[in-house]
Scaffold this motif. Structure first.
Motif, PDB file in Angstrom:
ATOM      1  N   ILE A  75      57.495  90.055  91.313  1.00 35.98           N
ATOM      2  CA  ILE A  75      56.862  90.242  90.001  1.00 35.98           C
ATOM      3  C   ILE A  75      56.471  91.700  89.775  1.00 35.98           C
ATOM      4  N   VAL A  76      55.928  92.358  90.797  1.00 38.39           N
ATOM      5  CA  VAL A  76      55.582  93.785  90.670  1.00 38.39           C
ATOM      6  C   VAL A  76      56.851  94.617  90.514  1.00 38.39           C
ATOM      7  N   LEU A  77      57.888  94.286  91.295  1.00 44.94           N
ATOM      8  CA  LEU A  77      59.167  95.001  91.181  1.00 44.94           C
ATOM      9  C   LEU A  77      59.745  94.850  89.781  1.00 44.94           C
ATOM     10  N   SER A  78      59.662  93.645  89.225  1.00 44.02           N
ATOM     11  CA  SER A  78      60.160  93.397  87.870  1.00 44.02           C
ATOM     12  C   SER A  78      59.456  94.302  86.860  1.00 44.02           C
ATOM     13  N   ALA A  79      58.126  94.405  86.973  1.00 45.27           N
ATOM     14  CA  ALA A  79      57.362  95.232  86.040  1.00 45.27           C
ATOM     15  C   ALA A  79      57.718  96.712  86.206  1.00 45.27           C
ATOM     16  N   VAL A  80      57.775  97.182  87.445  1.00 52.64           N
ATOM     17  CA  VAL A  80      58.052  98.603  87.714  1.00 52.64           C
ATOM     18  C   VAL A  80      59.449  98.984  87.229  1.00 52.64           C
ATOM     19  N   LEU A  81      60.453  98.154  87.578  1.00 59.44           N
ATOM     20  CA  LEU A  81      61.826  98.474  87.176  1.00 59.44           C
ATOM     21  C   LEU A  81      62.013  98.364  85.666  1.00 59.44           C
ATOM     22  N   SER A  82      61.326  97.412  85.038  1.00 58.48           N
ATOM     23  CA  SER A  82      61.447  97.252  83.584  1.00 58.48           C
ATOM     24  C   SER A  82      60.841  98.440  82.855  1.00 58.48           C
ATOM     25  N   VAL A  83      59.702  98.937  83.357  1.00 61.00           N
ATOM     26  CA  VAL A  83      59.107 100.149  82.769  1.00 61.00           C
ATOM     27  C   VAL A  83      60.026 101.340  83.025  1.00 61.00           C
ATOM     28  N   GLY A  84      60.550 101.441  84.246  1.00 64.53           N
ATOM     29  CA  GLY A  84      61.443 102.553  84.589  1.00 64.53           C
ATOM     30  C   GLY A  84      62.721 102.570  83.780  1.00 64.53           C
ATOM     31  N   SER A  85      63.204 101.372  83.378  1.00 60.33           N
ATOM     32  CA  SER A  85      64.454 101.300  82.611  1.00 60.33           C
ATOM     33  C   SER A  85      64.339 101.974  81.250  1.00 60.33           C
ATOM     34  N   LEU A  98      69.085  92.837  82.165  1.00 57.75           N
ATOM     35  CA  LEU A  98      67.987  92.202  82.892  1.00 57.75           C
ATOM     36  C   LEU A  98      66.691  92.993  82.784  1.00 57.75           C
ATOM     37  N   LEU A  99      66.783  94.328  82.850  1.00 55.45           N
ATOM     38  CA  LEU A  99      65.592  95.175  82.956  1.00 55.45           C
ATOM     39  C   LEU A  99      65.168  95.819  81.642  1.00 55.45           C
ATOM     40  N   ASN A 100      66.134  96.189  80.808  1.00 54.31           N
ATOM     41  CA  ASN A 100      65.788  96.904  79.568  1.00 54.31           C
ATOM     42  C   ASN A 100      65.476  95.894  78.471  1.00 54.31           C
ATOM     43  N   VAL A 101      64.281  95.314  78.547  1.00 55.84           N
ATOM     44  CA  VAL A 101      63.892  94.226  77.644  1.00 55.84           C
ATOM     45  C   VAL A 101      63.051  94.757  76.485  1.00 55.84           C
ATOM     46  N   SER A 102      62.791  93.897  75.527  1.00 61.76           N
ATOM     47  CA  SER A 102      61.990  94.279  74.356  1.00 61.76           C
ATOM     48  C   SER A 102      60.543  94.539  74.770  1.00 61.76           C
ATOM     49  N   PRO A 103      59.767  95.245  73.935  1.00 62.71           N
ATOM     50  CA  PRO A 103      58.359  95.524  74.273  1.00 62.71           C
ATOM     51  C   PRO A 103      57.549  94.269  74.577  1.00 62.71           C
ATOM     52  N   PHE A 104      57.812  93.170  73.870  1.00 66.22           N
ATOM     53  CA  PHE A 104      57.056  91.937  74.102  1.00 66.22           C
ATOM     54  C   PHE A 104      57.261  91.432  75.525  1.00 66.22           C
ATOM     55  N   TRP A 105      58.537  91.320  75.946  1.00 64.04           N
ATOM     56  CA  TRP A 105      58.820  90.820  77.293  1.00 64.04           C
ATOM     57  C   TRP A 105      58.369  91.813  78.357  1.00 64.04           C
ATOM     58  N   LEU A 106      58.420  93.094  78.025  1.00 66.10           N
ATOM     59  CA  LEU A 106      57.931  94.114  78.966  1.00 66.10           C
ATOM     60  C   LEU A 106      56.435  93.934  79.214  1.00 66.10           C
ATOM     61  N   ILE A 107      55.673  93.690  78.147  1.00 72.98           N
ATOM     62  CA  ILE A 107      54.228  93.464  78.284  1.00 72.98           C
ATOM     63  C   ILE A 107      53.970  92.221  79.141  1.00 72.98           C
ATOM     64  N   CYS A 108      54.775  91.175  78.931  1.00 81.50           N
ATOM     65  CA  CYS A 108      54.614  89.950  79.727  1.00 81.50           C
ATOM     66  C   CYS A 108      54.832  90.231  81.212  1.00 81.50           C
ATOM     67  N   ARG A 109      55.849  91.033  81.526  1.00 87.22           N
ATOM     68  CA  ARG A 109      56.137  91.355  82.929  1.00 87.22           C
ATOM     69  C   ARG A 109      55.013  92.185  83.548  1.00 87.22           C
ATOM     70  N   VAL A 110      54.502  93.122  82.782  1.00 82.54           N
ATOM     71  CA  VAL A 110      53.400  93.954  83.293  1.00 82.54           C
ATOM     72  C   VAL A 110      52.143  93.101  83.484  1.00 82.54           C
ATOM     73  N   LEU A 111      51.859  92.228  82.525  1.00 83.11           N
ATOM     74  CA  LEU A 111      50.696  91.335  82.655  1.00 83.11           C
ATOM     75  C   LEU A 111      50.841  90.421  83.872  1.00 83.11           C
ATOM     76  N   GLY A 112      52.040  89.880  84.079  1.00 81.96           N
ATOM     77  CA  GLY A 112      52.273  89.036  85.240  1.00 81.96           C
ATOM     78  C   GLY A 112      51.986  89.775  86.538  1.00 81.96           C
ATOM     79  N   ALA A 113      52.409  91.058  86.603  1.00 81.76           N
ATOM     80  CA  ALA A 113      52.156  91.872  87.797  1.00 81.76           C
ATOM     81  C   ALA A 113      50.666  92.119  87.991  1.00 81.76           C
ATOM     82  N   ILE A 114      49.974  92.418  86.903  1.00 85.06           N
ATOM     83  CA  ILE A 114      48.529  92.675  86.988  1.00 85.06           C
ATOM     84  C   ILE A 114      47.793  91.425  87.456  1.00 85.06           C
ATOM     85  N   PHE A 115      48.149  90.280  86.894  1.00 82.44           N
ATOM     86  CA  PHE A 115      47.463  89.028  87.235  1.00 82.44           C
ATOM     87  C   PHE A 115      47.671  88.639  88.697  1.00 82.44           C
ATOM     88  N   ILE A 116      48.911  88.763  89.198  1.00 82.87           N
ATOM     89  CA  ILE A 116      49.164  88.326  90.572  1.00 82.87           C
ATOM     90  C   ILE A 116      48.529  89.283  91.578  1.00 82.87           C
TER      91      ILE A 116
END
Length: 459
Positions: A75-85, A98-116
């Motif tokens: 989950i952290v890797l997903s957030a980091v790579l998605s931001v990096g993309s 897979l990684l270059n997603v819309s801002p909405f899905w990017l926020i979801c990935r970052v939130l998931g990383a923060i929560f876990i």
């Protein structure tokens, strides 16, 4: 001439075995329940399970001390790579999508990383990391890690070697007349029923992308046939003290779910979905069995024809890796983010108590005891499938009410912590508002039916 005939027979036999061996293995893994709990002396195994569920449980047992941290890493890797993309030009098409997603899905990935991170390392606000929010979600992640891993590689045995073509042909007439879906969707339902609801959605999404289902059919199947698994239903029944009544308990689930599956394809919103295929790929409709032709023989011919074009082992492994990576990187952060947020709303705000005020009137109309206490449990299932049974498990709640809420929570089918998140991440064109409307409609159809049966059982 004899050589040509012999060559033709050898080719037919080869294609028959190409269908039979993988399909029988797929049937064994995805459909047939076996008492693995009795056969294998390991604590934590379900008494009965399908092969896929058994393999997933073995992975959970073997990785019990590590799976939560693997989920953390993913989950952290997903957030980091998605931001990096957003700052790097990714040339690989698969990784870019897979990684270059819309801002909405990017926020979801970052939130998931923060929560876990907050939950596993025990810091930050209590409402995020508590036992009823973040910790609950982390408890679900090992199951998803395991089921995605085994199904990602083994799913082709079900969908690519002719088994669904044979089964679909045999039941296609009554499936379409009753439920407006192809016969092969019955396999999706059985895999969900005996294995896991997310498994049914994965099969449906794969078939939709291949052209076997239209958008409308995929939507109907995912919200009417991706049933809560039998093993999990026993967990709900046990939580509420209904294991001695499990047969009528689960029988009521089946009756209410059948009613929903019969009615919902014919009304809003499912009726309004288009009959277009995914990205306009060719629509691979099930052929109508000609008059005078044996149904099984016709289905077998179609299955063997399908097996001829089945993927190679190398292709299965490559696509399996892509499927698993896609589910891990794309879905796990979403489950963590949406699930935690939904549980925060359910546990730490009066939201569900407020919106359930009209439900009290309906429960009183149906003469369901403890209506005020039960009303929030009717709606909170949209957040998580286990919450309703927790809310009514106290000793001060009527047995009839517990039975109704327990059965209803299984029949409602759409939960943001699991199946809802998987549907939203899939290519099936269902939006969040659609899921909420469908959740309410399923509840409206199922509640009166469940109430009648419960009162007959407890009269």
């Amino acid at each position: 001439m004899e050589k040509m005939i012999k060559s033709s027979i050898d080719s037919q036999n080869s294609n028959l075995f190409k269908f039979l061996i993988p399909s029988l293995l797929g049937l064994f893994l995805f459909v047939i329940p076996i008492p693995y709990g009795d056969l294998v002396p390991l604590e934590g195994l379900s008494p009965y399970n399908i092969g896929i569920g058994f393999l997933a449980e073995l992975i959970k047992i073997a990785g019990a001390n590590y799976l939560e941290y693997i989920a953390l890493f993913v989950i952290v890797l997903s957030a980091v790579l998605s931001v990096g993309s957003k700052f790097i030009n990714i040339k690989n098409e698969f990784l870019r999508s897979l990684l270059n997603v819309s801002p909405f899905w990017l926020i979801c990935r970052v939130l998931g990383a923060i929560f876990i991170v907050m939950t596993l390392f025990d810091f930050g606000p209590e409402f995020i990391k508590s036992e009823v929010t973040g910790a609950t979600m982390i408890g679900l992640l090992p199951s998803l890690l395991a089921i995605f891993l085994v199904s990602g590689f083994l799913l082709p045995l079900m969908v690519d070697f002719g088994l669904m073509d044979l089964f679909g042909t045999m039941v296609s007439k009554f499936m379409y007349k009753l439920f407006k879906v192809p016969g092969r969707s019955a396999i999706d339902a059985v895999s969900s029923w005996l294995g896991d609801g997310t498994l049914g959605i994965m099969i449906t999404n794969t078939q939709y992308k291949q052209g076997f289902y239209t958008a409308k059919e995929a939507a109907i199947i995912s919200v009417c046939f991706s049933l809560v698994s039998l093993p999990f239903s026993t967990v709900i029944a046990d939580q509420l003290g209904f294991m001695p009544l499990f047969v009528p308990f689960y029988g009521t689930v089946c009756i209410a779910s059948l009613a929903c599956a019969l009615i919902m394809p014919r009304i809003y919103p499912l009726r309004g979905f288009t009959n277009k295929t995914y990205n306009n790929v060719p629509h691979l409709k099930e052929d109508i069995v000609p008059k005078g032709v044996n149904t099984f023989k016709f289905g077998l011919e179609k299955a063997i024809e399908r097996a001829k074009s089945a993927p190679t082992v190398k292709s299965i492994l490559v696509n399996g890796c892509k499927t698993v990576v896609d589910m891990y990187i794309g879905l796990l952060p979403l489950v963590m983010a949406w699930g935690t947020l939904a549980l925060i709303v359910a546990e730490f705000t009066p939201f569900f108590h407020i919106i359930s005020i009209p439900v009290v009137f309906i429960l009183n109309l149906l003469q369901i005891p403890d209506a005020v206490a039960a009303a929030p449990a009717v709606l909170v299932g949209f957040a998580d499938m286990f919450l309703p049974s927790i809310m009514v498990s106290g000793n001060d709640i009527s047995q009839v009410t517990k039975f109704i809420i327990g059965v209803l929570s299984i029949t409602q089918l759409i939960y943001l912590t699991e199946t809802g998140a998987v549907i939203l991440k899939s290519d099936i064109p269902l939006k969040l508002k659609d899921l909420f409307v469908i959740f309410l409609i399923r509840t409206s159809i199922a509640l009166p039916i469940i109430t009648i049966i419960a009162k007959l059982i407890f009269k």
